[in-house]
Design a protein around this motif. Sequence first.
Motif, short mmCIF file in Angstrom:
data_model
loop_
_atom_site.label_atom_id
_atom_site.label_comp_id
_atom_site.label_asym_id
_atom_site.label_seq_id
_atom_site.Cartn_x
_atom_site.Cartn_y
_atom_site.Cartn_z
N THR A 122 20.96 37.42 30.06
CA THR A 122 19.95 37.23 29.19
C THR A 122 21.19 38.12 28.20
N GLU A 123 22.17 38.87 28.67
CA GLU A 123 22.74 39.44 27.41
C GLU A 123 24.48 39.40 27.36
N ASP A 124 25.33 40.99 27.23
CA ASP A 124 26.52 40.34 27.52
C ASP A 124 27.07 40.11 26.04
N LEU A 125 28.52 39.41 25.60
CA LEU A 125 28.69 38.52 24.60
C LEU A 125 27.54 37.27 24.30
N TYR A 126 26.36 37.42 25.17
CA TYR A 126 25.43 35.66 24.82
C TYR A 126 25.13 36.59 23.78
N ALA A 127 24.43 37.57 23.91
CA ALA A 127 24.06 37.68 23.19
C ALA A 127 23.11 36.68 21.50
N GLY A 128 24.68 37.01 21.56
CA GLY A 128 24.94 35.82 19.82
C GLY A 128 25.06 36.17 18.34
N GLU A 217 35.90 33.89 52.07
CA GLU A 217 35.40 34.68 53.31
C GLU A 217 35.43 35.36 53.55
N THR A 218 35.87 36.50 52.76
CA THR A 218 35.46 38.30 52.84
C THR A 218 34.35 38.13 51.73
N PHE A 219 33.86 37.52 50.63
CA PHE A 219 32.69 37.83 50.00
C PHE A 219 31.19 37.56 50.54
N ASP A 220 30.53 38.16 50.17
CA ASP A 220 29.30 37.82 50.58
C ASP A 220 28.65 37.57 49.79
N LEU A 221 28.13 38.94 48.12
CA LEU A 221 26.84 38.42 47.67
C LEU A 221 27.75 39.34 46.71
N LEU A 222 27.35 38.93 45.27
CA LEU A 222 28.57 39.22 43.86
C LEU A 222 27.87 39.27 42.45
N VAL A 223 27.68 40.38 42.27
CA VAL A 223 26.85 40.51 40.72
C VAL A 223 27.54 40.83 39.76
N MET A 224 26.95 40.45 38.58
CA MET A 224 28.06 40.69 38.05
C MET A 224 27.26 40.09 35.87
N PRO A 225 28.24 40.60 35.09
CA PRO A 225 26.97 41.06 33.53
C PRO A 225 27.34 39.02 33.27
N ASN A 226 27.16 38.74 31.98
CA ASN A 226 26.42 37.25 31.68
C ASN A 226 27.98 36.61 32.02
N LEU A 227 29.32 37.27 31.41
CA LEU A 227 30.60 36.09 30.44
C LEU A 227 30.70 35.99 31.89
N TYR A 228 31.29 37.03 33.17
CA TYR A 228 32.03 37.02 33.93
C TYR A 228 31.41 36.06 34.97
N GLY A 229 29.73 35.81 34.84
CA GLY A 229 29.44 35.08 35.73
C GLY A 229 28.96 33.89 35.57
N ASP A 230 29.09 33.02 34.38
CA ASP A 230 29.40 32.00 33.84
C ASP A 230 30.99 31.61 34.09
N ILE A 231 32.03 32.49 34.43
CA ILE A 231 32.96 31.90 34.54
C ILE A 231 33.04 32.06 36.58
N ILE A 232 32.75 33.44 36.82
CA ILE A 232 33.16 33.07 38.10
C ILE A 232 32.12 32.00 38.97
N SER A 233 30.72 31.90 38.84
CA SER A 233 30.05 30.90 39.42
C SER A 233 30.63 29.92 39.32
N ASP A 234 31.28 29.07 38.11
CA ASP A 234 31.87 27.83 38.00
C ASP A 234 33.31 28.05 39.29
N LEU A 235 33.74 28.82 38.90
CA LEU A 235 35.10 28.87 39.78
C LEU A 235 34.35 28.73 42.04
#
Length: 336
Positions: A122-128, A217-235
């Motif tokens: 809902t926020e981060d740089l995506y607040a527009g 394979e060394t990662f399990d759950l990742l939590v992050m703000p909006n912008l990093y999440g947008d990029i990392i989830s596609d990666l």
Amino acid sequence: MTHQVTLIPGDGIGPEVADATVRAVTATGVEIEWERVEAGVNALEEYGELLPSEVFASLEMSRVGLKGPTATPIGGGHQSINVQLRKKLGLYTNFRPVRMLPGLKTRFHDVAVNLAIFRENTEDLYAGLEHEIVPGVVESLKIITQNASMRIARAAFEYAHREGRCKVTAIHKANIMKLSDGLFLKCCREVAAGFPAIQYTELIVDNACMQLVMRPETFDLLVMPNLYGDIISDLCAGLVGGLGIVPGANMGDHHAIFEAVHGTAPDIAGKGLANPTALMQSAVLMLAHLGEREASVRLQSAIERVYAEGKHLTGDVGGPASTDEFTDAVISYTQG
Ligand code: NAI
């Protein structure tokens, strides 16, 4: 018990993957009353609005939606449908599980990738919030609040606790954005303290990108703000075969919308070639959310069995099958 679900088929291949998914969900035996509403370019042509009020009225009642991809016309001041839905319904968690499908050859097919991504929605740089200070100088505001950071951190840890995930990694750039990302980390640490059995680590976003590609394979759950999440989830989607495969969910305290994260694929729309895997796997998440755990596991196993056999896969993942043939194969295993 009959569940109510709002079905938003969307544009392009949306109706094809939505119909396939409804058939597969029906085959599990779970009783669902689907309310079909239009959003996207189809709705714009029919009702003069991209997101007619019927969509909100239906979601207000059902509280659960299954959504295909929708096209947002470029230009003309149209706000993205997904952004509008997230804002109006308070869908603050963007959840994306990323797992290998058996038999699917990807660059990383010999590694066990099994990640859960929690992106603040809902926020981060995506607040527009952008403005031109003087000609040639533009300011774009990055908003991070304690309230939003605490609720995404809680959502992540509660999920990890519930689903037996052992490690949570918060992704940030607090070395540069000391106040904003610093606040996000402070909230994650506070929530982590309440879950001593779960390992908590932090990783700077650029390093996280490299580590995810080198050692996913060394990662399990990742939590992050909006912008990093947008990029990392596609990666991360790219690690397991791309956006055509992975499911997604947008969740708030009162509503949840499960959706395919790929687009409307206008190049193949109407040809019966679309791969419905992403929306079907989103429906797997939806069934679990509705409390239909057994049916959820059965549908997931059926999809995985079709991939493991590799005979009825669609063209985008190297197979010869149509949308219907793939769906029929999934249904044959869903029924047992
Ligand atoms: P796209 O995802 O629609 O297509 C990219 C490529 O992937 C195309 O070659 C397409 O055929 C293929 N593809 C995508 N999904 C597939 C599937 N399920 N089965 C087989 N092949 C598949 O991305 P593009 O072209 O950038 O966007 C097209 C439209 O979709 C745009 O109007 C965009 O605004 C909209 N869009 C909507 C999204 C949503 O509602 N969640 C997300 C991304 C784009």
